[in-house]
Structure formats: structure tokens, C-alpha cells
Design an enzyme around this catalytic site. Structure first.
Site, PDB file in Angstrom:
ATOM      1  N   ARG A  64       0.818  -1.207   0.000  1.00  9.46           N
ATOM      2  CA  ARG A  64       0.000   0.000   0.000  1.00  9.46           C
ATOM      3  C   ARG A  64       0.855   1.261   0.000  1.00  9.46           C
ATOM      4  NH1 ARG A  64      -4.639  -2.187   2.859  1.00  9.46           N
ATOM      5  NH2 ARG A  64      -3.129  -2.824   4.409  1.00  9.46           N
ATOM      6  N   LYS A 170      -0.184 -20.118   5.515  1.00 10.11           N
ATOM      7  CA  LYS A 170      -1.265 -20.627   6.360  1.00 10.11           C
ATOM      8  C   LYS A 170      -1.884 -19.443   7.102  1.00 10.11           C
ATOM      9  CE  LYS A 170       0.987 -21.893  10.706  1.00 10.11           C
ATOM     10  NZ  LYS A 170       0.462 -21.000  11.665  1.00 10.11           N
ATOM     11  N   HIS A 200       5.738 -24.100   6.934  1.00  7.31           N
ATOM     12  CA  HIS A 200       7.189 -23.894   6.957  1.00  7.31           C
ATOM     13  C   HIS A 200       7.941 -25.050   7.629  1.00  7.31           C
ATOM     14  CE1 HIS A 200       6.697 -22.287  11.072  1.00  7.31           C
ATOM     15  NE2 HIS A 200       7.993 -22.453  11.220  1.00  7.31           N
ATOM     16  N   LYS A 204      12.003 -27.255   6.867  1.00 11.64           N
ATOM     17  CA  LYS A 204      13.108 -27.463   7.825  1.00 11.64           C
ATOM     18  C   LYS A 204      13.918 -28.676   7.381  1.00 11.64           C
ATOM     19  CE  LYS A 204      10.759 -25.512  11.857  1.00 11.64           C
ATOM     20  NZ  LYS A 204      11.562 -24.440  12.393  1.00 11.64           N
ATOM     21  N   ASP A 257      -3.141 -23.124  15.038  1.00 15.40           N
ATOM     22  CA  ASP A 257      -1.853 -22.480  14.747  1.00 15.40           C
ATOM     23  C   ASP A 257      -0.769 -23.528  14.537  1.00 15.40           C
ATOM     24  OD1 ASP A 257      -0.208 -20.109  14.563  1.00 15.40           O
ATOM     25  OD2 ASP A 257       0.656 -20.664  16.495  1.00 15.40           O
ATOM     26  N   HIS A 262       1.454 -27.992  11.362  1.00 11.49           N
ATOM     27  CA  HIS A 262       2.833 -28.443  11.572  1.00 11.49           C
ATOM     28  C   HIS A 262       2.921 -29.858  12.179  1.00 11.49           C
ATOM     29  CE1 HIS A 262       3.581 -24.384  10.617  1.00 11.49           C
ATOM     30  NE2 HIS A 262       3.546 -23.861  11.827  1.00 11.49           N
ATOM     31  N   LYS A 355       2.653 -22.822  23.867  1.00 10.27           N
ATOM     32  CA  LYS A 355       3.449 -21.626  24.171  1.00 10.27           C
ATOM     33  C   LYS A 355       3.703 -21.593  25.680  1.00 10.27           C
ATOM     34  CE  LYS A 355       2.549 -19.387  20.106  1.00 10.27           C
ATOM     35  NZ  LYS A 355       3.603 -19.173  19.123  1.00 10.27           N
ATOM     36  N   LYS A 360      12.272 -24.132  24.595  1.00 11.92           N
ATOM     37  CA  LYS A 360      11.872 -24.262  23.194  1.00 11.92           C
ATOM     38  C   LYS A 360      12.574 -25.473  22.586  1.00 11.92           C
ATOM     39  CE  LYS A 360      11.902 -22.100  18.617  1.00 11.92           C
ATOM     40  NZ  LYS A 360      10.554 -22.274  18.120  1.00 11.92           N
TER      41      LYS A 360
HETATM   42  C1  BG6 Z   1       4.128 -20.519  13.234  1.00 13.03           C
HETATM   43  C2  BG6 Z   1       3.140 -20.210  14.306  1.00 13.03           C
HETATM   44  O1  BG6 Z   1       3.512 -21.202  12.183  1.00 13.03           O
HETATM   45  O2  BG6 Z   1       5.186 -21.303  13.776  1.00 13.03           O
HETATM   46  C3  BG6 Z   1       3.802 -19.523  15.484  1.00 13.03           C
HETATM   47  O3  BG6 Z   1       2.123 -19.379  13.779  1.00 13.03           O
HETATM   48  C4  BG6 Z   1       4.972 -20.330  15.973  1.00 13.03           C
HETATM   49  O4  BG6 Z   1       2.877 -19.326  16.544  1.00 13.03           O
HETATM   50  C5  BG6 Z   1       5.897 -20.667  14.822  1.00 13.03           C
HETATM   51  O5  BG6 Z   1       5.663 -19.555  16.947  1.00 13.03           O
HETATM   52  C6  BG6 Z   1       6.981 -21.614  15.294  1.00 13.03           C
HETATM   53  O6  BG6 Z   1       7.889 -21.846  14.271  1.00 13.03           O
HETATM   54  P1  BG6 Z   1       9.327 -22.408  14.607  1.00 13.03           P
HETATM   55  O7  BG6 Z   1       9.939 -22.593  13.256  1.00 13.03           O
HETATM   56  O8  BG6 Z   1      10.023 -21.370  15.420  1.00 13.03           O
HETATM   57  O9  BG6 Z   1       9.133 -23.671  15.365  1.00 13.03           O
END
Ligand code: BG6
Length: 498
Positions: A64, A170, A200, A204, A257, A262, A355, A360
Site C-alpha cells: 500500500r 497458512k 514452513h 526445515k 496455529d 505443523h 506456548k 523451546k
Molecule cells: C508458526 C506459528 O507457524 O510457527 C507460530 O504461527 C509459531 O505461533 C511458529 O511460533 C513456530 O515456528 P518455529 O519454526 O520457530 O518452530
């Protein structure tokens, strides 16, 4: 249906393939947004550095805001300095940004300026009217943009020599009916072969390696059956709270999500049969088949985080954000399911994502059955094949060994870590792989319609049920801890491998 992309027999392999991107224009809707900044431009730049972009190529950014080409190029260069994995030198960045032009376009309005610009630039760059359109925009535009492109003649008819493909982020729909509606709207103007749905996780490197690990090490795939496997755990834990994305996240929750896409994609790679050919359409068939073999989610729980500590940092609870103060949205989901086929019948699969968890990591643990009887004093630890997707990429196998000079056993680990064998720079970011594959018209790493619908069918009844139910006190967990409620999904004697 004939396609505008190469026939499947011409498509390259998921592994060991030599992909080559044809000359093309990469048209980026949403080129000033966050995704473009953080993922798409850095990925395109990495491909440029790796000499994977075709020489006849240009990027057309749409948004935009008003920018001249030079201003936008400068903006992209700043973006690269901030977010790119590989930053290159000033000269290389300049060579890359010179391939970028910009057009301010009202995506609800008239697309004539887009057509005029494309028809002007394409002969200049020699891109033969091949076009990859990336829709890095809100899902509400997923049909509007293709419709507008079609009506102005920018999506080629099938008999045309050039290709026009569309990459969609997505979420693809918000439930089964909306995903089916979206698909049928898109199919009025596009063939399935033109649609590249991004998940995504499939980009990986370690997720793709599941395929290689299983199907190129025959002894491994041989034990991937209910005869040897007691249970499979797929865990995707994040140690961050939702933060700025809360308004979006509140509409989807962890189930949409993360789980519907995933987790199910990773599950499909772990459980699928070897495709009869190593090509996109055969891989998709096997993934759909395995997802269709799950008749239902056997047990599922949800939870939402309250205030707590992640590592040592105090963080606020989900509902402490005034925008979602009465929300029943799930920030954690744990489920158990069975795959009703000859390979996996009877083996529970546990899938967990959320979350505000203690750390992580994304990991798949395949817990193997104990020996039928023991010649040694038993050690309680079982054999585990652990596939680590992140943060450290690798594969470990826990075996038992005799403690020297004793009769007892001790579990030890056989480890493979990527950084022991490969330079970490050589591991591409998911978006690099996905964009490159899309530009090469290879759909192996994108989700096809059947897989997607199979997954929505499983989650739809749960989403509908949860919509009407408020969270109960046991469905909350302090940020930074594992929700206790997850224990309900584990069968007797099973527990989360930490
Ligand atoms: C995204 C989600 O698709 O993947 C996010 O919308 C999430 O909420 C993210 O944090 C996590 O991706 P990765 O690659 O860091 O595991």
C-alpha cells in the site's frame, strides 16, 4: 488434469534432486509486511548468494505504501542487515536489490498498473512471462487476489507455455467448511498444481531428513512399525508467550496455529509408507493415506497459560492482556491418536504443542518396545530414537550397555549432530528451501489439498466443541511449566520423554 508446471515424471526428487529455477518474476503481495522483512527477503537473498536464483529474474514488491524503486531497494537492504542469516557484502546486496522493483497497489482495486508494469519489465528481464505470486497477506485476500489476477489476464491458461503459480501462507481456512470453500473458490481459477500451500515445517532440513533417515536406512524403516515401537511422541514446545500477535492467535489457538498443520505434517513424514516414486504427487498420496488412516483423535486436552516464570523471567498470563481477557483460547494442546493401518495399528502417537512452556524444542521420540524378556537386571530406560528438529538438529539413539565389571546395564546415547558433519551455514532456513522449490515448480514440500482436508476433518469436531465450552480450573498452567492436564492423554506406563 493437465498442468502448467512440469509433469510429475519431470519433477525432481525430494532428496538428491537437482532443482533449477526457470527465468521468472517473483511478485510479492505484502512486500512491506513483517513476513517479507523477516523471512522472504532474507530467504531470496540467501538463494541469490548461493547462485540459485535464475539469471533472468526480478522481484516485484507490492504494497500500500508509496516507494520509488530506489527507496524500496534501500528498505530491503536495511531489512537484510537486520534479519538475514547471510548478510553478504555491500556490493552483493546492491547486485541483489537491483533486481527489485516496487509498485504501490491497492489490492482491492484495479490491477491494470500491475499488468502494465509486468508487461513492461518481463521482456526487459527476459523472464518469459513466468510468474510466481507470493500472497504474504491476510487470509481474507487468498481468493480476491487470484480472482483479480485472473480477471486481468495475469494467470495463464493451461495451454499457455509460461507458468503462473501462487504461494499461499497458512492458515488455509479456519475449519473444514471454510477450507473446502476456499479450495473450491481457488479451483475456479487455478489448478491444484498451481497452488503452493506453505507449511514452513516442511522446509526445515531436519523434517526433510526424516524422509531420508527412514527410506535410505532400511534397517531403521524396518523397525518403524507397531511390532517394535511402543509409542511415538512429537513435541513442539515454545518458551515464549503469545505477545503482539494475540489478536490473531486468539482466533486460532494452538490447535489451528500448530496442531492442524505443523504437527500433522511431521506425523505424516514419520508414519507414511515409502512413496512408489520419489516425486511430489506420490509423496502427497502417501501422506494423505496415512492421515486418512487416523479415524479420530483418541484423546485431547487443552490448556491456557497463566502468569509465571519462563527461565527466571516473570511473564504475564494470556488473559492478562486486556484484548483477550475472557478468552478460552488454547495455548497448549496434547493429544493421543492411533493410525489404523497394518504398520502402526495399536501404537499410540502422542502429539504436544504449546506456548509458554519450560523450553523451546521440537523433537520426535520413538520409544521402542522392551526385549521380550531380560537376561540382565532390568534398567527402566527404554531404547529411544530421538529426532531433534530444533534448537540443535540431530538424531540420537539410546541403547543399553553393560557397565564394565558389573552385571548391570546403563543407557548410553549414539549421537549424530549436524554441526559435527556439516557447516551450520550450509543448513538453509525453511523459507529458503520452500521458495526455491516453489520457483522450481516442485511441490513435494508443500501441502496438497487431500492432506489438508484429512487433517481438518480430524480437528473440526474438536474445534466446534471447544468453541462452546469454557476453560475449567484444571485447564490452566503457570507459564514456564508443563500443564498437568497433559498427563490425561498418556496410557498407563507412558509419560512424556523430557
Ligand atoms: C508458526 C506459528 O507457524 O510457527 C507460530 O504461527 C509459531 O505461533 C511458529 O511460533 C513456530 O515456528 P518455529 O519454526 O520457530 O518452530
Amino acid at each position: 488434469m493437465s498442468s502448467l508446471t512440469p509433469k510429475s515424471s519431470d519433477l525432481p526428487n525430494l532428496i538428491a534432486r537437482q532443482l533449477v529455477a526457470q527465468p521468472q518474476c517473483f511478485v510479492l503481495f505484502g512486500s512491506t509486511g513483517d513476513l517479507a522483512k523477516r523471512k522472504i527477503f532474507p530467504a531470496l537473498f540467501a538463494l541469490f548468494l548461493d547462485k540459485k536464483l535464475p539469471s533472468r529474474f526480478f522481484i516485484l514488491g507490492l504494497g500500500r505504501k508509496t516507494f520509488s524503486d530506489a527507496e524500496f531497494q534501500k528498505h530491503v537492504e536495511e531489512t537484510l542487515l537486520l534479519f538475514a542469516r547471510l548478510k553478504g557484502d555491500a556490493q552483493t546486496r546492491k547486485e541483489f536489490t537491483q533486481k527489485i522493483c516496487y509498485l504501490s497497489l491497492d489490492i482491492d482495486g484495479d490491477y491494470t498498473p500491475l499488468k502494465t508494469l509486468l508487461l513492461d519489465k518481463e521482456p526487459q528481464f527476459g523472464t518469459r512471462a513466468n510468474r510466481t505470486f507470493y500472497l504474504a497477506v491476510a487470509p481474507s485476500y487468498f481468493t480476491k487476489i487470484p480472482n483479480n489476477l485472473k480477471s486481468i489476464g495475469l494467470l495463464h491458461e493451461k495451454e499457455f507455455d509460461s507458468f503462473a503459480n501462487i504461494i499461499i501462507e497458512k492458515p488455509f481456512g479456519t475449519d473444514l467448511p471454510s477450507a473446502l470453500d476456499l479450495d473450491s473458490e481457488l479451483k475456479k481459477i487455478l489448478f491444484e498444481e498451481q497452488i503452493y500451500r506453505i507449511d514452513h515445517y516442511l522446509g526445515k532440513e531436519t523434517v526433510q531428513n526424516i524422509f531420508a533417515f527412514r527410506f535410505s536406512n532400511h534397517f531403521i524403516d524396518h523397525i518403524f512399525t507397531s511390532q517394535f515401537v511402543e509409542s511415538v511422541q512429537i513435541v513442539a514446545a515454545e518458551d515464549l508467550i503469545v505477545g503482539d500477535r494475540v489478536e490473531f492467535y486468539d482466533q486460532v489457538g494452538c490447535i489451528r496455529d500448530f496442531c492442524q498443520n505443523h504437527l500433522m505434517q511431521v506425523l505424516a513424514f514419520i508414519a507414511m509408507e515409502a512413496p512408489s516414486k520419489n516425486e511430489a504427487e506420490f509423496i502427497h498420496q502417501e501422506k494423505s493415506k496415512v492421515l486418512r488412516s487416523i479415524k479420530q483423535i483418541d484423546a485431547i486436552v487443552r490448556a491456557q497459560y497463566e502468569k509465571g516464570y519462563i527461565n527466571t523471567d516473570a511473564v504475564s498470563g494470556y488473559r492478562d492482556d486486556a484484548r483477550v481477557k475472557d478468552s478460552n483460547t488454547d495455548t497448549f494442546v496434547a493429544m493421543r491418536l492411533f493410525i489404523d493401518n497394518f504398520r502402526w495399528g495399536g501404537t499410540p502417537f502422542y502429539l504436544l504443542a504449546g506456548k509458554a512452556l519450560p523450553r523451546k524444542y521440537t523433537e520426535i521420540n520413538i520409544i521402542l518396545k522392551k526385549a521380550p524378556f531380560s537376561l540382565f537386571p532390568q534398567s527402566s530406560q527404554q531404547n529411544i530414537i530421538s529426532i531433534q528438529i530444533q534448537p540443535k538438529e540431530g538424531i540420537s539413539i539410546i541403547i543399553k550397555t553393560k557397565v564394565p565389571a558389573k552385571t548391570s546395564l546403563k543407557p548410553v546415547k549414539l549421537d549424530f549432530y549436524y554441526d559435527d558433519y556439516f557447516s551450520t551455514e550450509s543448513i538453509p532456513e525453511a523459507y529458503e528451501t520452500l521458495l526455491f522449490n516453489a520457483m522450481c515448480a516442485d511441490r513435494s514440500l508443500f501441502t496438497d489439498k487431500e492432506e489438508l482436508m484429512a487433517s481438518w476433518e480430524l480437528f473440526d469436531p474438536i474445534i466446534t466443541k471447544w468453541k462452546t465450552e469454557s476453560l475449567t480450573p484444571e485447564e490452566f498452567y503457570p507459564a514456564g511449566s508443563w500443564p498437568e492436564i497433559m498427563n490425561k492423554i498418556f496410557l498407563d506406563g507412558h509419560y512424556l520423554v523430557l
